[in-house]
Design a protein around this motif. Structure first.
Motif, PDB file in Angstrom:
ATOM      1  N   LYS A  76       2.962  16.378  -6.885  1.00 28.97           N
ATOM      2  CA  LYS A  76       3.489  15.685  -7.985  1.00 28.97           C
ATOM      3  C   LYS A  76       4.488  14.776  -7.823  1.00 28.97           C
ATOM      4  O   LYS A  76       4.402  13.368  -8.229  1.00 28.97           O
ATOM      5  N   GLY A  77       5.250  14.898  -6.801  1.00 24.00           N
ATOM      6  CA  GLY A  77       6.568  14.255  -6.666  1.00 24.00           C
ATOM      7  C   GLY A  77       5.996  12.846  -5.527  1.00 24.00           C
ATOM      8  O   GLY A  77       6.503  11.754  -5.911  1.00 24.00           O
ATOM      9  N   LEU A  78       5.301  13.225  -4.661  1.00 23.85           N
ATOM     10  CA  LEU A  78       4.976  11.823  -3.856  1.00 23.85           C
ATOM     11  C   LEU A  78       4.038  11.211  -4.725  1.00 23.85           C
ATOM     12  O   LEU A  78       3.849   9.922  -4.414  1.00 23.85           O
ATOM     13  N   ARG A  79       3.206  11.627  -5.513  1.00 23.74           N
ATOM     14  CA  ARG A  79       2.344  10.994  -6.294  1.00 23.74           C
ATOM     15  C   ARG A  79       3.197   9.813  -7.329  1.00 23.74           C
ATOM     16  O   ARG A  79       2.848   8.719  -7.208  1.00 23.74           O
ATOM     17  N   LEU A  80       4.343  10.441  -7.798  1.00 27.61           N
ATOM     18  CA  LEU A  80       5.247   9.745  -8.594  1.00 27.61           C
ATOM     19  C   LEU A  80       5.701   8.538  -7.708  1.00 27.61           C
ATOM     20  O   LEU A  80       6.204   7.488  -8.159  1.00 27.61           O
ATOM     21  N   ALA A  81       6.284   8.809  -6.606  1.00 25.38           N
ATOM     22  CA  ALA A  81       6.938   8.086  -5.614  1.00 25.38           C
ATOM     23  C   ALA A  81       5.997   6.768  -5.100  1.00 25.38           C
ATOM     24  O   ALA A  81       6.296   5.565  -5.283  1.00 25.38           O
ATOM     25  N   ALA A  82       4.612   7.084  -5.044  1.00 31.02           N
ATOM     26  CA  ALA A  82       3.596   5.974  -4.853  1.00 31.02           C
ATOM     27  C   ALA A  82       3.468   5.014  -6.215  1.00 31.02           C
ATOM     28  O   ALA A  82       3.328   4.043  -6.094  1.00 31.02           O
ATOM     29  N   GLU A  83       3.526   5.862  -7.191  1.00 32.67           N
ATOM     30  CA  GLU A  83       3.482   5.074  -8.359  1.00 32.67           C
ATOM     31  C   GLU A  83       4.617   4.026  -8.815  1.00 32.67           C
ATOM     32  O   GLU A  83       4.572   3.171  -9.291  1.00 32.67           O
ATOM     33  N   ASN A  84       5.950   4.602  -8.253  1.00 32.38           N
ATOM     34  CA  ASN A  84       7.134   3.798  -8.341  1.00 32.38           C
ATOM     35  C   ASN A  84       7.442   2.645  -7.095  1.00 32.38           C
ATOM     36  O   ASN A  84       8.319   2.714  -6.605  1.00 32.38           O
ATOM     37  N   ASN A  85       6.250   2.314  -6.447  1.00 33.36           N
ATOM     38  CA  ASN A  85       6.058   1.419  -5.359  1.00 33.36           C
ATOM     39  C   ASN A  85       6.750   1.642  -4.067  1.00 33.36           C
ATOM     40  O   ASN A  85       7.260   0.708  -3.409  1.00 33.36           O
ATOM     41  N   LEU A  86       6.606   2.876  -3.839  1.00 33.10           N
ATOM     42  CA  LEU A  86       7.425   3.181  -2.435  1.00 33.10           C
ATOM     43  C   LEU A  86       6.270   3.138  -1.215  1.00 33.10           C
ATOM     44  O   LEU A  86       6.695   3.401  -0.097  1.00 33.10           O
ATOM     45  N   VAL A  87       5.024   2.815  -1.772  1.00 31.60           N
ATOM     46  CA  VAL A  87       3.967   2.714  -0.470  1.00 31.60           C
ATOM     47  C   VAL A  87       4.044   1.118  -0.051  1.00 31.60           C
ATOM     48  O   VAL A  87       4.226   0.188  -0.720  1.00 31.60           O
ATOM     49  N   GLN A  88       3.835   1.000   1.256  1.00 31.14           N
ATOM     50  CA  GLN A  88       4.002  -0.220   1.801  1.00 31.14           C
ATOM     51  C   GLN A  88       2.761  -0.353   2.900  1.00 31.14           C
ATOM     52  O   GLN A  88       2.492   0.552   3.525  1.00 31.14           O
ATOM     53  N   ASN A  89       2.187  -1.545   3.015  1.00 31.43           N
ATOM     54  CA  ASN A  89       0.902  -1.761   3.900  1.00 31.43           C
ATOM     55  C   ASN A  89       1.515  -1.992   5.333  1.00 31.43           C
ATOM     56  O   ASN A  89       2.480  -2.819   5.608  1.00 31.43           O
ATOM     57  N   ILE A  90       0.884  -1.371   6.012  1.00 31.07           N
ATOM     58  CA  ILE A  90       1.203  -1.549   7.819  1.00 31.07           C
ATOM     59  C   ILE A  90       0.217  -2.264   8.502  1.00 31.07           C
ATOM     60  O   ILE A  90       0.208  -3.305   8.980  1.00 31.07           O
ATOM     61  N   ASP A  91      -1.193  -1.787   8.428  1.00 28.17           N
ATOM     62  CA  ASP A  91      -2.488  -2.323   8.923  1.00 28.17           C
ATOM     63  C   ASP A  91      -2.172  -2.501  10.306  1.00 28.17           C
ATOM     64  O   ASP A  91      -2.581  -4.058  10.885  1.00 28.17           O
ATOM     65  N   ALA A  92      -1.747  -1.793  11.357  1.00 33.08           N
ATOM     66  CA  ALA A  92      -1.572  -2.138  12.844  1.00 33.08           C
ATOM     67  C   ALA A  92      -2.676  -1.114  13.379  1.00 33.08           C
ATOM     68  O   ALA A  92      -2.599   0.254  13.165  1.00 33.08           O
ATOM     69  N   SER A  93      -3.135  -1.504  14.486  1.00 28.75           N
ATOM     70  CA  SER A  93      -4.297  -0.938  15.013  1.00 28.75           C
ATOM     71  C   SER A  93      -4.307  -1.080  16.607  1.00 28.75           C
ATOM     72  O   SER A  93      -3.887  -2.094  17.320  1.00 28.75           O
ATOM     73  N   GLY A  94      -4.993  -0.109  17.282  1.00 29.83           N
ATOM     74  CA  GLY A  94      -5.046  -0.115  18.791  1.00 29.83           C
ATOM     75  C   GLY A  94      -6.657   0.690  18.914  1.00 29.83           C
ATOM     76  O   GLY A  94      -6.985   1.494  18.491  1.00 29.83           O
ATOM     77  N   SER A  95      -7.188   0.272  20.126  1.00 36.23           N
ATOM     78  CA  SER A  95      -8.424   0.924  20.556  1.00 36.23           C
ATOM     79  C   SER A  95      -8.380   1.602  22.058  1.00 36.23           C
ATOM     80  O   SER A  95      -7.865   1.077  22.917  1.00 36.23           O
ATOM     81  N   LEU A  96      -9.327   2.414  22.084  1.00 35.81           N
ATOM     82  CA  LEU A  96      -9.434   3.109  23.512  1.00 35.81           C
ATOM     83  C   LEU A  96     -11.049   3.677  23.393  1.00 35.81           C
ATOM     84  O   LEU A  96     -11.047   4.521  22.484  1.00 35.81           O
TER      85      LEU A  96
END
Length: 432
Positions: A76-96
């Motif tokens: 519940k706590g992390l869900r509320l943290a996500a609802e309060n704008n704590l998630v940020q996009n990264i979108d960094a990748s690498g392949s092998l």
């Protein structure tokens, strides 16, 4: 240098794990990085959920947010943290070798960081797993942290999961990070890592101040005394500081369903993801529960359903290296079913009989493994499963590699980190 047998030994362990999965037994894996002495079992569950209007609105603003909310369904706590704008996009990748690792998003504060990632397997006949991740700062120095994740390999074309990172007390998240990701393909650890660079926007959480509830209340259960010192609340977790009386005759391992309860009866506990507890000086522990940061309760209580503890003179497990038998063990609940010694690799299997309340709560037995000659050992891997015919029997397999060469030992030993014995009694303490 590792002996040539170790790769085959580990592959054999993987094969055994596959068989256990086929039998639908319970498996958990652990990885702990440098700078943090703790343990964590991670199982990630995906649920179909109904979103609240507030979360649904926020979900639509970040790509992949629906999946994050699913991953956080059990907290519940992390869900509320996500609802309060704590998630940020990264979108960094690498392949092998046809496998792409992408760090998708992060949810972070000063105590904890969750990295959500995707493994994309372009060759569907390959089994792929995340074997190891190391995080470095801008100078190339490895950051001090603890990390845990689900370890099982998969042949799925796309796998999405999360890393749970606990931040060392003396450090903070670097402004820029390099992730050195080691993959395992078809049970073979890859020599070449995938390198990924990304940044963390610390402005998302820097203005969120810690909320503290001073307590300093002493509790006595079954003759054992401890003090609830304080509750410190962060966006990603609540931290309960407890100090145990050194005069206690028993060592307290853990609490059954330690939880915060508000005036509405809503509970905030530890639900199996991340690191449950850390040491806090001599005789002190800090227990990590779901965050109440965005709840603001009017009333608050700390409760537990039971307390796992054992006499202090029964904590040591001793194994005869020549006969493969236990020479010191608390009681007949625990049995050694196999001991394997191949050069500098030591593997052992245990069975543990547990009461009904522990049928679905596999414990971490301990990893401070040594021998009578003082050799040092490195924890390699561990698995646990329930017996298919008897839920009261749990099976544990642990693998170590000897790091020093002081000769062949006659005895191995380690100190128990947990055990299914309990004090008589429970407790409830008013916090607010």
């Amino acid at each position: 240098m590792a002996p040539p047998e170790i790769d085959q030994y580990i592959r054999n362990g993987m094969d055994q794990a596959k068989e256990l999965r086929k039998k639908q037994t319970r498996q958990r894996w652990i990885r702990i990085s440098s700078g943090l002495v703790a343990c964590s079992f991670v199982l990630v569950f995906i649920f179909s959920i109904r979103l609240s209007p507030a979360i649904a609105a926020y979900v639509s603003t970040i790509p992949g947010m629906e999946r994050i909310v699913e991953f956080l369904h059990d907290d519940k706590g992390l869900r509320l943290a996500a609802e309060n704008n704590l998630v940020q996009n990264i979108d960094a990748s690498g392949s092998l070798e046809g496998v792409t690792f992408t760090s998708d998003q992060a949810l972070a504060d000063e105590k904890r960081m969750l990295l959500f990632y995707t493994l994309k397997n372009n060759g569907n006949d390959k089994e792929v797993a995340l074997d190891r991740i190391e995080l470095f700062d801008q100078s190339g120095k490895e950051w001090e942290y603890g990390v845990s994740w689900s370890r099982m390999g998969t042949e799925d074309a796309t796998t999405q999961n999360r890393l749970d990172i606990i931040i060392n007390e003396a450090t903070e998240i670097p402004d820029a990070l390099t992730a050195k990701v080691t993959l395992e393909i078809d049970n073979i650890k890859q020599v070449t890592p995938v390198m990924i660079d990304f940044t963390i926007d610390k402005s998302k959480y820097k203005t969120l101040q810690t909320k503290e509830y001073p307590v300093m209340k002493e509790v006595t259960v079954d003759g054992q005394r401890f003090t609830i010192e304080q509750i410190a609340v962060f966006p990603t977790q609540s931290e309960v500081s407890i100090r145990f009386d050194p005069a206690n005759k028993k060592h307290v391992f853990d609490f059954d369903k330690l939880r915060l309860v508000d005036e509405k009866g809503q509970t905030f506990a530890f639900w199996g993801n991340g690191v449950p507890v850390r040491d806090n000086g001599e005789n002190g522990k800090v227990y990590h529960l779901e965050s109440i940061y965005f709840v603001e309760p009017e009333k608050l209580y700390l409760k537990a359903n039971g307390i796992r503890a054992l006499d202090k003179d029964q904590l040591q497990i001793v194994i005869d290296a020549q006969t493969g038998t236990l020479t010191k063990v608390p009681n007949d609940r625990m049995k050694l079913t196999a001991l394997r010694q191949v050069d500098d690799v030591v593997g052992m299997d245990f069975s543990l009989k547990v009461p009904p309340q522990d049928y679905h709560s596999h414990i971490f037995l301990g990893n401070n493994f040594t021998d009578d000659l003082g050799n040092e050992y490195e924890y390699v891997q561990g698995t646990s499963s329930s017996a298919s015919s008897d839920e009261s029997i749990q099976n544990y397999s642990i693998l170590y590699k000897r790091k020093t060469n002081k000769g062949m030992p006659t005895h191995y030993s380690f100190t128990l980190s947990n055990f299914p014995e309990r004090l008589q009694g429970t407790f409830s303490v008013e916090i607010k």
